[in-house]
Motif scaffolding. Structure first.
Motif, PDB file in Angstrom:
ATOM      1  N   CYS A 117       0.842  -1.189   0.000  1.00 47.21           N
ATOM      2  CA  CYS A 117       0.000   0.000   0.000  1.00 47.21           C
ATOM      3  C   CYS A 117       0.887   1.253   0.000  1.00 47.21           C
ATOM      4  O   CYS A 117       2.066   1.211   0.376  1.00 47.21           O
ATOM      5  CB  CYS A 117      -0.897  -0.017   1.236  1.00 47.21           C
ATOM      6  SG  CYS A 117      -2.104   1.334   1.321  1.00 47.21           S
ATOM      7  N   ARG A 139       3.775   0.121  -5.190  1.00 46.59           N
ATOM      8  CA  ARG A 139       2.863   0.562  -4.134  1.00 46.59           C
ATOM      9  C   ARG A 139       1.656   1.276  -4.728  1.00 46.59           C
ATOM     10  O   ARG A 139       1.802   2.228  -5.504  1.00 46.59           O
ATOM     11  CB  ARG A 139       3.589   1.473  -3.138  1.00 46.59           C
ATOM     12  CG  ARG A 139       4.766   0.778  -2.454  1.00 46.59           C
ATOM     13  CD  ARG A 139       5.510   1.671  -1.508  1.00 46.59           C
ATOM     14  NE  ARG A 139       4.708   2.018  -0.331  1.00 46.59           N
ATOM     15  CZ  ARG A 139       5.143   2.758   0.671  1.00 46.59           C
ATOM     16  NH1 ARG A 139       6.377   3.253   0.646  1.00 46.59           N
ATOM     17  NH2 ARG A 139       4.365   3.024   1.710  1.00 46.59           N
ATOM     18  N   GLU A 143      -3.161  -1.930  -2.342  1.00 42.07           N
ATOM     19  CA  GLU A 143      -2.544  -2.948  -3.207  1.00 42.07           C
ATOM     20  C   GLU A 143      -3.359  -3.211  -4.468  1.00 42.07           C
ATOM     21  O   GLU A 143      -3.346  -4.312  -5.027  1.00 42.07           O
ATOM     22  CB  GLU A 143      -2.331  -4.291  -2.469  1.00 42.07           C
ATOM     23  CG  GLU A 143      -1.591  -4.204  -1.162  1.00 42.07           C
ATOM     24  CD  GLU A 143      -2.527  -3.945  -0.005  1.00 42.07           C
ATOM     25  OE1 GLU A 143      -2.367  -2.912   0.673  1.00 42.07           O
ATOM     26  OE2 GLU A 143      -3.432  -4.763   0.214  1.00 42.07           O
ATOM     27  N   VAL A 167       2.482  -9.865  -1.443  1.00 36.79           N
ATOM     28  CA  VAL A 167       1.387  -8.894  -1.397  1.00 36.79           C
ATOM     29  C   VAL A 167       1.234  -8.480   0.058  1.00 36.79           C
ATOM     30  O   VAL A 167       0.849  -9.287   0.904  1.00 36.79           O
ATOM     31  CB  VAL A 167       0.074  -9.490  -1.941  1.00 36.79           C
ATOM     32  CG1 VAL A 167      -1.049  -8.453  -1.886  1.00 36.79           C
ATOM     33  CG2 VAL A 167       0.270 -10.002  -3.368  1.00 36.79           C
TER      34      VAL A 167
END
Length: 262
Positions: A117, A139, A143, A167
């Motif tokens: 993220c 990023r 995600e 992930v």
């Protein structure tokens, strides 16, 4: 993506990184979405293996100093070791010397792709205590995948031979919160933020309510993104031969631990 929660470091006993699924609020359905040639469920420190269900666990030691992880197991072990250093305030900040910088002008050999993220509290190079040339990071808020993200991950795996894709979701994800709250209210989010919510929406866990729904959806979204990546034909071909693992993980802001999302 940032939210109002505040991170507190060093609180309480430290769980083992990637040691297994964290307790969740509500009845989030657990399922394994990867098919890899690695054997095992989640276990890191000695190495995490991601595989078909109901197989025996296999451990892999971290590679020797000065060598690059070349297998999924070695890469996972290196990330686990780095996260332990981060949580213990014993960061090494590796591979930042003038000699390393000169070497990296001509080539790069990262050992993992981390799709995480954009949240400012979760920089992969810091939470895994890695340095220049170690990680290829992609990023996006929550995600979220698009063609550019898929192409970036594929580049790392197919062109650079990276053996591991992680992930990485995280506690108190603002993008997930926005998606859950928008669905609940029926409102529209500003501009391109609605696109993010639309991509996260299929992962929303409707078995829970309130903050528990947001928390469960963080994990469900990691599983969804991981399964989409693993279904990409070029990546799936590498997974089937054991040259690649795609795993889901989650970072906890409260104790800085990274753990496996099964």
């Amino acid at each position: 993506m940032n939210s109002s929660a505040t991170a507190h470091r060093g609180a309480g006993p430290e769980p083992h990184p990637f040691a297994g699924p964290r307790p969740t609020t509500g009845g989030t359905v657990r399922r394994t979405l990867l098919r890899t040639a690695l054997t095992g469920a989640a276990a890191l420190g000695a190495g995490l293996a991601a595989a078909r269900p109901a197989t025996a666990a296999t451990s892999a030691p971290a590679p020797a100093a000065g060598t690059r992880p070349s297998t999924p197991q070695e890469a996972l072990a290196e990330l686990a070791a780095g996260n332990r250093r981060w949580r213990a305030f014993r960061e090494r900040h590796p591979h930042e010397t003038p000699a390393i910088r000169r070497t990296l002008t001509t080539a790069q050999h990262p050992f993992a792709v981390v799709l995480g993220c954009i949240d400012s509290r979760v920089p992969p190079e810091l939470v895994f205590d890695q340095g220049l040339g170690d990680l290829m990071t992609v990023r996006t808020a929550g995600e979220v995948l698009d063609e550019a993200v898929l192409g970036s991950v594929a580049y790392g795996v197919l062109e650079l031979g990276i053996p591991l894709v992680v992930v990485l979701g995280h506690q108190s994800c603002g993008a997930v919160r926005a998606a859950v709250e928008a669905e609940r209210s029926g409102g529209r989010l500003p501009a391109h933020i609605q696109y993010l919510a639309d991509q996260i929406c299929p992962a929303i866990d409707h078995s829970t309510e309130g903050d528990a729904r947001i928390d469960a959806t963080v994990d469900a979204n990691v599983r969804l993104v991981r399964s989409r990546l693993a279904a990409e034909p070029d990546l799936a071909a590498k997974i089937s031969t054991g040259r690649l693992a795609i795993v889901g993980a989650r970072y906890e802001l409260t104790n800085q631990a990274v753990h496996h999302v099964s």
